[in-house]
Design a protein around this motif. Structure first.
Motif, PDB file in Angstrom:
ATOM      1  N   GLY A 144       0.775  -1.223   0.000  1.00 44.67           N
ATOM      2  CA  GLY A 144       0.000   0.000   0.000  1.00 44.67           C
ATOM      3  C   GLY A 144       0.814   1.284   0.000  1.00 44.67           C
ATOM      4  O   GLY A 144       0.524   2.205  -0.782  1.00 44.67           O
ATOM      5  N   PRO A 145       1.834   1.407   0.866  1.00 51.45           N
ATOM      6  CA  PRO A 145       2.591   2.660   0.915  1.00 51.45           C
ATOM      7  C   PRO A 145       3.232   3.059  -0.412  1.00 51.45           C
ATOM      8  O   PRO A 145       3.105   4.212  -0.838  1.00 51.45           O
ATOM      9  N   SER A 146       3.921   2.148  -1.079  1.00 49.29           N
ATOM     10  CA  SER A 146       4.573   2.540  -2.333  1.00 49.29           C
ATOM     11  C   SER A 146       3.554   2.751  -3.446  1.00 49.29           C
ATOM     12  O   SER A 146       3.796   3.531  -4.375  1.00 49.29           O
ATOM     13  N   ALA A 147       2.388   2.084  -3.368  1.00 54.01           N
ATOM     14  CA  ALA A 147       1.329   2.328  -4.338  1.00 54.01           C
ATOM     15  C   ALA A 147       0.797   3.748  -4.191  1.00 54.01           C
ATOM     16  O   ALA A 147       0.639   4.488  -5.176  1.00 54.01           O
ATOM     17  N   THR A 148       0.534   4.151  -2.943  1.00 54.58           N
ATOM     18  CA  THR A 148       0.026   5.491  -2.679  1.00 54.58           C
ATOM     19  C   THR A 148       1.081   6.541  -3.022  1.00 54.58           C
ATOM     20  O   THR A 148       0.768   7.607  -3.565  1.00 54.58           O
ATOM     21  N   GLY A 243      13.005  -8.732   2.234  1.00 55.41           N
ATOM     22  CA  GLY A 243      12.014  -7.739   1.853  1.00 55.41           C
ATOM     23  C   GLY A 243      11.068  -7.415   2.996  1.00 55.41           C
ATOM     24  O   GLY A 243      10.688  -6.250   3.203  1.00 55.41           O
ATOM     25  N   THR A 244      10.688  -8.438   3.745  1.00 57.16           N
ATOM     26  CA  THR A 244       9.803  -8.233   4.891  1.00 57.16           C
ATOM     27  C   THR A 244      10.463  -7.334   5.930  1.00 57.16           C
ATOM     28  O   THR A 244       9.846  -6.404   6.459  1.00 57.16           O
ATOM     29  N   LEU A 245      11.741  -7.595   6.228  1.00 57.67           N
ATOM     30  CA  LEU A 245      12.472  -6.772   7.191  1.00 57.67           C
ATOM     31  C   LEU A 245      12.609  -5.337   6.684  1.00 57.67           C
ATOM     32  O   LEU A 245      12.463  -4.375   7.443  1.00 57.67           O
ATOM     33  N   ASN A 246      12.885  -5.200   5.388  1.00 55.58           N
ATOM     34  CA  ASN A 246      13.025  -3.863   4.811  1.00 55.58           C
ATOM     35  C   ASN A 246      11.705  -3.101   4.867  1.00 55.58           C
ATOM     36  O   ASN A 246      11.682  -1.888   5.128  1.00 55.58           O
ATOM     37  N   ASP A 247      10.602  -3.803   4.614  1.00 55.82           N
ATOM     38  CA  ASP A 247       9.282  -3.169   4.710  1.00 55.82           C
ATOM     39  C   ASP A 247       9.066  -2.555   6.090  1.00 55.82           C
ATOM     40  O   ASP A 247       8.577  -1.432   6.217  1.00 55.82           O
ATOM     41  N   GLU A 248       9.403  -3.315   7.121  1.00 54.99           N
ATOM     42  CA  GLU A 248       9.177  -2.838   8.485  1.00 54.99           C
ATOM     43  C   GLU A 248       9.948  -1.548   8.756  1.00 54.99           C
ATOM     44  O   GLU A 248       9.444  -0.640   9.417  1.00 54.99           O
ATOM     45  N   LYS A 249      11.165  -1.467   8.217  1.00 58.08           N
ATOM     46  CA  LYS A 249      11.964  -0.255   8.410  1.00 58.08           C
ATOM     47  C   LYS A 249      11.350   0.926   7.668  1.00 58.08           C
ATOM     48  O   LYS A 249      11.268   2.030   8.211  1.00 58.08           O
ATOM     49  N   MET A 250      10.932   0.701   6.418  1.00 60.34           N
ATOM     50  CA  MET A 250      10.434   1.804   5.604  1.00 60.34           C
ATOM     51  C   MET A 250       9.056   2.288   6.059  1.00 60.34           C
ATOM     52  O   MET A 250       8.720   3.456   5.929  1.00 60.34           O
ATOM     53  N   ILE A 251       8.254   1.374   6.597  1.00 59.74           N
ATOM     54  CA  ILE A 251       6.876   1.704   6.930  1.00 59.74           C
ATOM     55  C   ILE A 251       6.725   2.280   8.335  1.00 59.74           C
ATOM     56  O   ILE A 251       5.735   2.949   8.640  1.00 59.74           O
ATOM     57  N   GLU A 252       7.721   2.063   9.191  1.00 56.29           N
ATOM     58  CA  GLU A 252       7.589   2.394  10.609  1.00 56.29           C
ATOM     59  C   GLU A 252       7.050   3.800  10.855  1.00 56.29           C
ATOM     60  O   GLU A 252       6.197   4.021  11.717  1.00 56.29           O
ATOM     61  N   PHE A 253       7.546   4.789  10.106  1.00 58.46           N
ATOM     62  CA  PHE A 253       7.119   6.176  10.317  1.00 58.46           C
ATOM     63  C   PHE A 253       6.378   6.739   9.096  1.00 58.46           C
ATOM     64  O   PHE A 253       6.346   7.945   8.879  1.00 58.46           O
ATOM     65  N   TYR A 254       5.766   5.855   8.338  1.00 56.21           N
ATOM     66  CA  TYR A 254       5.122   6.251   7.089  1.00 56.21           C
ATOM     67  C   TYR A 254       3.842   7.042   7.335  1.00 56.21           C
ATOM     68  O   TYR A 254       3.035   6.715   8.212  1.00 56.21           O
ATOM     69  N   THR A 255       3.654   8.085   6.546  1.00 59.46           N
ATOM     70  CA  THR A 255       2.389   8.819   6.501  1.00 59.46           C
ATOM     71  C   THR A 255       2.000   9.007   5.040  1.00 59.46           C
ATOM     72  O   THR A 255       2.866   9.155   4.172  1.00 59.46           O
ATOM     73  N   ILE A 256       0.724   8.996   4.768  1.00 60.39           N
ATOM     74  CA  ILE A 256       0.237   9.090   3.389  1.00 60.39           C
ATOM     75  C   ILE A 256       0.535  10.470   2.802  1.00 60.39           C
ATOM     76  O   ILE A 256       0.174  11.479   3.399  1.00 60.39           O
ATOM     77  N   PRO A 257       1.183  10.511   1.632  1.00 58.54           N
ATOM     78  CA  PRO A 257       1.377  11.800   0.949  1.00 58.54           C
ATOM     79  C   PRO A 257       0.131  12.136   0.138  1.00 58.54           C
ATOM     80  O   PRO A 257      -0.382  11.305  -0.607  1.00 58.54           O
ATOM     81  N   THR A 258      -0.382  13.330   0.280  1.00 63.86           N
ATOM     82  CA  THR A 258      -1.607  13.689  -0.439  1.00 63.86           C
ATOM     83  C   THR A 258      -1.481  15.007  -1.202  1.00 63.86           C
ATOM     84  O   THR A 258      -2.444  15.453  -1.822  1.00 63.86           O
ATOM     85  N   SER A 259      -0.304  15.605  -1.175  1.00 61.74           N
ATOM     86  CA  SER A 259      -0.149  16.919  -1.796  1.00 61.74           C
ATOM     87  C   SER A 259      -0.445  16.907  -3.284  1.00 61.74           C
ATOM     88  O   SER A 259      -0.893  17.906  -3.854  1.00 61.74           O
ATOM     89  N   ASN A 260      -0.208  15.752  -3.919  1.00 59.81           N
ATOM     90  CA  ASN A 260      -0.365  15.678  -5.378  1.00 59.81           C
ATOM     91  C   ASN A 260      -1.219  14.488  -5.799  1.00 59.81           C
ATOM     92  O   ASN A 260      -1.256  14.139  -6.973  1.00 59.81           O
ATOM     93  N   LEU A 261      -1.890  13.880  -4.831  1.00 58.02           N
ATOM     94  CA  LEU A 261      -2.642  12.650  -5.105  1.00 58.02           C
ATOM     95  C   LEU A 261      -4.054  13.018  -5.580  1.00 58.02           C
ATOM     96  O   LEU A 261      -4.880  13.468  -4.787  1.00 58.02           O
ATOM     97  N   ARG A 262      -4.303  12.823  -6.858  1.00 62.76           N
ATOM     98  CA  ARG A 262      -5.619  13.173  -7.389  1.00 62.76           C
ATOM     99  C   ARG A 262      -6.299  12.013  -8.123  1.00 62.76           C
ATOM    100  O   ARG A 262      -7.372  12.199  -8.715  1.00 62.76           O
ATOM    101  N   ALA A 263      -5.712  10.840  -8.069  1.00 57.97           N
ATOM    102  CA  ALA A 263      -6.335   9.686  -8.719  1.00 57.97           C
ATOM    103  C   ALA A 263      -7.554   9.227  -7.922  1.00 57.97           C
ATOM    104  O   ALA A 263      -7.529   9.212  -6.691  1.00 57.97           O
TER     105      ALA A 263
END
Length: 330
Positions: A144-148, A243-263
């Motif tokens: 979800g995070p990289s898709a968004t 990949g699972t371990l890397n996901d946990e590191k990248m997602i830990e402080f993730y917030t959805i970016p919406t400044s340019n999200l118009r889809a």
């Protein structure tokens, strides 16, 4: 006293011997099947995907089908093959699936400066290489995070965003307890252990993966077959652990970016998802303006028991000419 200790010691030795014998018998009976499964899985993985070298790291991908392009981004423990499984279950035919192995999964590398932003940039390079202008982007679970991020950073390349049981922030109330996540991690590191559990304790491993046992018990034969197919697709599991371990590191402080999200965005989740809490879905819906939120009361992580309804919802969403910010509880 000495006699009692001797008896206890003998009993313990007998128990240990029985356990050793049982383990040896189990390995003798199951290892040939396990070996054949791993051999077939390795051959499949190597023959069905390609590698693209980019400045953001090597990215493994597969392209399957014809029709409207759909970029499939798998969850934790997956790979490009898991993404194709998601496409099969929730989309059906008439689509061109571009499924990637995200950072650290299978043959995709993890660059030193790996981030969700760079992962999204790698998707853009891949689409350029494939001469694909616009795609429907699907993020499942930890995809979800990289898709968004992609939908926000490259709005002209994203015609629609679909989030399925998707992560939308760091750890949230209702996510899987860290103790059980630790059990999953232990199993992930051994291909043989994962294979044994998925063969003989399917409801148990599915429960660990967020599909409650009571949901599994409602599965019809087709859904049980698809559940086993999902588990089988993740062989060999050890090649997905980084990949699972890397996901946990990248997602830990993730917030959805919406400044340019118009889809236009469709968010689908189940309230009894025992891995990724539906709070992630509500968070995404609250932050993404043009979003529809569909909440099932039951279905667990991945919502296999709701796949027919979900496929219809996805089809209707993609056929709509306008999208409103709405919530549906099913």
């Amino acid at each position: 006293m000495k006699e009692a200790k001797r008896r206890i010691r003998n009993i313990l030795l007998i128990i240990v011997a029985c356990l050793i014998c049982t383990t040896v018998i189990l390995i003798v009976l199951t290892y040939p099947n396990y070996h054949d499964t791993m051999t077939d899985a390795q051959e499949r993985l190597l023959t069905e995907s390609n590698i693209l070298e980019t400045e953001y790291g090597d990215i493994e991908y597969a392209v399957k089908g014809e029709g409207t392009p759909v970029l499939l981004l798998h969850g934790a423990g997956g790979g490009y093959d898991s993404g194709l499984w998601v496409g099969k279950v929730f989309f059906g035919n008439d689509y061109k699936f571009i499924s990637v192995s995200r950072y650290g999964y299978l043959r995709s590398s993890i660059p030193d400066n790996a981030s969700i932003e760079l992962q999204a940039a790698a998707y853009k390079v891949l689409l350029d290489d494939l001469s694909i202008d616009k795609v429907i982007v699907v993020g499942a679970s930890a995809g979800g995070p990289s898709a968004t991020q992609f939908a926000n950073d490259y709005p002209d390349r994203c015609s629609a965003l679909i989030l399925v049981s998707a992560v939308s922030m760091g750890p949230a109330p209702g996510d899987k307890d860290p103790f059980y996540v630790g059990i999953i991690h232990t199993i992930q590191q051994s291909d043989y252990a994962y294979w044994l559990v998925t063969r003989f304790f399917q409801p148990t491993i599915l429960n660990l993966m967020g599909i409650p046992t009571q949901v599994y018990e409602t599965f019809n034969p087709e859904q049980k077959e698809l559940a086993q197919e999902m588990l089988d697709t993740m062989n060999p599991m050890s090649q997905r652990y980084k990949g699972t371990l890397n996901d946990e590191k990248m997602i830990e402080f993730y917030t959805i970016p919406t400044s340019n999200l118009r889809a236009p965005t469709l968010i689908i989740h189940a309230k009894d998802d025992a891995l990724v809490s539906y709070k992630h879905a509500e968070n995404a819906h609250n932050k993404i303006n043009q979003s529809q939120l569909v909440l099932y009361d039951t279905g667990g992580h991945g919502m296999l028991s709701q796949m027919d309804g979900t496929r219809m919802i996805v089809k209707e969403f993609l056929n709509e000419s306008t999208y409103n910010s709405t919530t549906y509880v099913v």
